[in-house]
Design a protein around this motif. Structure first.
Motif, short mmCIF file in Angstrom:
data_model
loop_
_atom_site.label_atom_id
_atom_site.label_comp_id
_atom_site.label_asym_id
_atom_site.label_seq_id
_atom_site.Cartn_x
_atom_site.Cartn_y
_atom_site.Cartn_z
N GLU A 47 0.87 -1.23 0.14
CA GLU A 47 -0.03 0.11 0.01
C GLU A 47 0.84 1.38 -0.08
N LYS A 48 2.01 1.20 0.87
CA LYS A 48 2.77 2.15 0.91
C LYS A 48 3.50 2.44 -0.67
N ASP A 49 3.85 1.58 -1.15
CA ASP A 49 4.77 1.62 -2.45
C ASP A 49 3.57 2.06 -3.58
N LEU A 50 2.50 1.85 -3.38
CA LEU A 50 1.48 2.04 -4.51
C LEU A 50 1.14 3.69 -4.09
N GLU A 51 1.30 4.03 -2.96
CA GLU A 51 0.76 5.54 -2.67
C GLU A 51 1.96 6.24 -3.05
N ARG A 52 3.18 5.63 -2.94
CA ARG A 52 4.64 6.65 -3.38
C ARG A 52 4.42 6.66 -4.98
N CYS A 53 4.01 5.44 -5.66
CA CYS A 53 4.05 5.44 -7.15
C CYS A 53 3.08 6.71 -7.65
N ASN A 54 1.79 6.54 -6.89
CA ASN A 54 0.86 7.53 -7.32
C ASN A 54 1.63 8.87 -7.12
N GLU A 55 2.26 9.16 -6.02
CA GLU A 55 2.83 10.45 -5.81
C GLU A 55 3.85 10.85 -6.83
N LEU A 56 4.58 9.87 -7.51
CA LEU A 56 5.66 10.16 -8.29
C LEU A 56 5.05 10.41 -9.67
N ARG A 57 4.01 9.47 -9.88
CA ARG A 57 3.41 9.64 -11.15
C ARG A 57 2.68 11.12 -11.29
N THR A 58 2.26 11.45 -10.25
CA THR A 58 1.75 12.92 -10.47
C THR A 58 2.53 13.99 -10.83
N SER A 59 3.63 13.64 -10.27
CA SER A 59 4.85 14.70 -10.31
C SER A 59 5.83 14.48 -11.44
N LEU A 60 5.61 13.47 -12.25
CA LEU A 60 6.50 13.01 -13.47
C LEU A 60 6.15 13.88 -14.61
N PRO A 61 7.25 14.55 -15.25
CA PRO A 61 7.20 15.12 -16.56
C PRO A 61 6.40 14.32 -17.65
N ALA A 121 7.53 14.17 -20.67
CA ALA A 121 8.61 13.64 -21.50
C ALA A 121 9.17 12.37 -20.86
N ALA A 122 9.17 12.39 -19.55
CA ALA A 122 9.62 11.13 -18.68
C ALA A 122 8.66 9.93 -18.69
N ARG A 123 7.30 10.36 -18.58
CA ARG A 123 6.36 9.47 -18.67
C ARG A 123 6.06 8.78 -19.79
N LYS A 124 6.45 9.59 -21.07
CA LYS A 124 6.38 9.01 -22.22
C LYS A 124 7.61 7.94 -22.53
N ASN A 125 8.60 8.32 -22.08
CA ASN A 125 10.14 7.42 -22.35
C ASN A 125 9.68 6.21 -21.24
N TYR A 181 10.03 2.76 -23.43
CA TYR A 181 11.27 1.87 -23.36
C TYR A 181 11.31 1.00 -22.05
N GLY A 182 10.46 1.30 -21.38
CA GLY A 182 10.18 0.04 -20.15
C GLY A 182 11.45 0.71 -19.08
#
Length: 200
Positions: free
Chosen positions: A57-71, A73-77, A81-82
């Motif tokens: 649950e903590k990892d998922l919350e952290r992923c959501n936080e990082l995803r919302t702040s991810l540029p 261009a980085a998200r598309k890459n 590319y995986g």
């Protein structure tokens, strides 16, 4: 009449005939054994699963936080590319390249090939700053030539692209084999990214 009720009655009578201290000791021992059994086979796994669920649950919350702040261009890459691993040192990267090429070629039935390390050059100073800090990232490359069929080449390039030690296929040149038209002569250059330290 079944003997089970009679047996239970006899056991109860024997238990009641014990002294109060013995009865308390017997009940206490039984309760201890029951508690140990429940702790080992029920409560301990339940606590472990609860801890794992909490961590997920903590990892998922952290992923959501990082995803919302991810540029963007980085998200598309990341989608294109995986997963990208943190660059290791140069010797480890070169060894990983050579070993992966050898394993993949043999897996696809290519027994005759020559592998040679070639220079790749350094990336810009801003590449992988979050992973290597102020260090530079260097391209380690290896080239090799194989003779194979078009079908095997498809599998070969797929395995090379999916291997964790190979970050890119830098070059691929395909020619029809002069002696055997059913085969192709292929020159490939694979690339791995390494932490070059503080070298300029």
């Amino acid at each position: 009449m079944s003997s089970a009720p009679a047996t239970k009655h006899v056991l109860l009578q024997r238990f009641l005939s014990l002294s109060p201290v013995m009865r308390v000791g017997f009940v206490g021992a039984f309760a201890l054994v029951l508690w140990l059994f429940l702790d080992d086979y029920c409560w301990s796994p339940a606590r472990k699963w609860a801890d794992e669920c909490a961590q997920i649950e903590k990892d998922l919350e952290r992923c959501n936080e990082l995803r919302t702040s991810l540029p963007d261009a980085a998200r598309k890459n990341a989608v294109a590319y995986g997963k990208v691993s943190i660059p290791t040192d140069i010797p480890t990267t070169r060894e990983g390249l050579s070993k992966s090429v050898d394993e993949i070629l043999r897996k696809n039935g290519v027994a005759k090939f020559g592998y040679e390390e070639v220079g790749g050059g350094k990336m810009s100073s801003g590449a992988f700053t979050k992973s290597v800090g102020s260090n530079r990232v260097e391209r380690c490359r290896g080239k090799f030539q194989v003779e194979t069929t078009a079908e095997t080449l498809t599998k070969l390039t797929r395995d090379l692209e999916q291997d964790a030690s190979i970050d890119a296929i830098a070059s691929i040149i395909i020619r029809r084999n002069k002696d055997d038209k059913s085969k192709l002569t292929v020159d490939l250059v694979v690339e791995g990214w390494a932490n070059a330290g503080g070298s300029k």
